[in-house]
Enzyme design. Structure first.
Site, PDB file in Angstrom:
ATOM      1  CG  PHE A   1      -2.073  -1.000   1.032  1.00  0.00           C
ATOM      2  CD1 PHE A   1      -3.161  -0.731   0.221  1.00  0.00           C
ATOM      3  CD2 PHE A   1      -2.011  -2.230   1.663  1.00  0.00           C
ATOM      4  CE1 PHE A   1      -4.177  -1.661   0.056  1.00  0.00           C
ATOM      5  CE2 PHE A   1      -3.016  -3.174   1.506  1.00  0.00           C
ATOM      6  CZ  PHE A   1      -4.104  -2.884   0.689  1.00  0.00           C
ATOM      7  CD  GLU A   2       2.730   3.578   3.495  1.00  0.00           C
ATOM      8  OE1 GLU A   2       2.948   4.627   2.838  1.00  0.00           O
ATOM      9  OE2 GLU A   2       1.962   3.537   4.478  1.00  0.00           O
TER      10      GLU A   2
END
Length: 217
Positions: free
Chosen positions: A14-15
């Site tokens: 997700f980052e």
């Protein structure tokens, strides 16, 4: 406790990793770089190497691991590895303050449900990416840690002699006996590497092999 690959995988998924500084939201005070590293040490137009991005990740993980350990102790919680990983990912994204709010005065099931509420961006709008991230963190948080029997030399020998067949039937048989198939395969790979190393040493020793073995105690 340290973050396992399960927790790291969620964070990385997700980052994402960007080697040039950016602001996900224009109004944010600081810039972000690498695997979501955020702070006053990141400046406009800053660029880093992949190695530096990975270094930032390690340092950030250590920071949030300490935060999760402290918050869970303060809330009187005993976490398993999956719960710890999920909360590290949560705090990596939402910050230490929200972590404390999340766990304070709540039971494990209550924490799992409350995690889903943290799905909005700075403009208070629900974001699909945060909905998905919270869902995965919650799923990991509620997943128990299965314990397996320790792998034995007898089991490894039996597997190498095809007592349990090959492929999927072997995997099924090993797991029915209460062993981790991954752990068994890992040990088998070690044994095969040992055997290969010994074989290579024997070739190098040549006529002196018996002398070499006479010195092994």
């Amino acid at each position: 406790m340290k973050t396992s690959d399960k927790g790291k995988d969620i964070i990385k998924k997700f980052e994402g990793c960007r080697l040039t500084a950016y602001k996900p939201v224009a109004s944010e005070k600081y810039y972000t770089i690498g695997w979501g590293h955020y702070g006053a040490d990141v400046t406009a137009n800053m660029t880093i190497s992949q190695e530096k991005a990975d270094e930032f990740l390690t340092l950030d993980l250590e920071k949030f691991e300490r935060a999760v350990s402290a918050a869970s102790r303060g809330a009187g919680l005993t976490l398993n590895q999956n719960q710890f990983d999920a909360l590290v990912s949560f705090s990596y994204n939402c910050g230490e303050g929200n972590l404390k709010k999340l766990v304070s005065g709540r039971t494990i099931p209550e924490i799992a449900e409350a995690m889903l509420l943290y799905n909005k961006g700075a403009d208070k709008k629900v974001l699909a990416g945060l909905v998905e991230r919270r869902k995965l963190e919650r799923e990991l948080f509620l997943t128990g840690i299965k314990t397996y029997k320790p792998v034995t030399p007898e089991l490894v020998s039996a597997v190498l002699n095809n007592k349990y067949g090959t492929g999927e039937p072997r995997k099924t048989a090993i797991e029915k006996l209460g062993y981790s198939y991954v752990d068994v395969q890992s040990k088998i790979n070690q044994v095969l590497q040992y055997a290969n190393d010994i074989q290579n040493t024997k070739k190098l020793a040549g006529d002196y092999w018996d002398v070499v073995m006479s010195r092994v105690k």
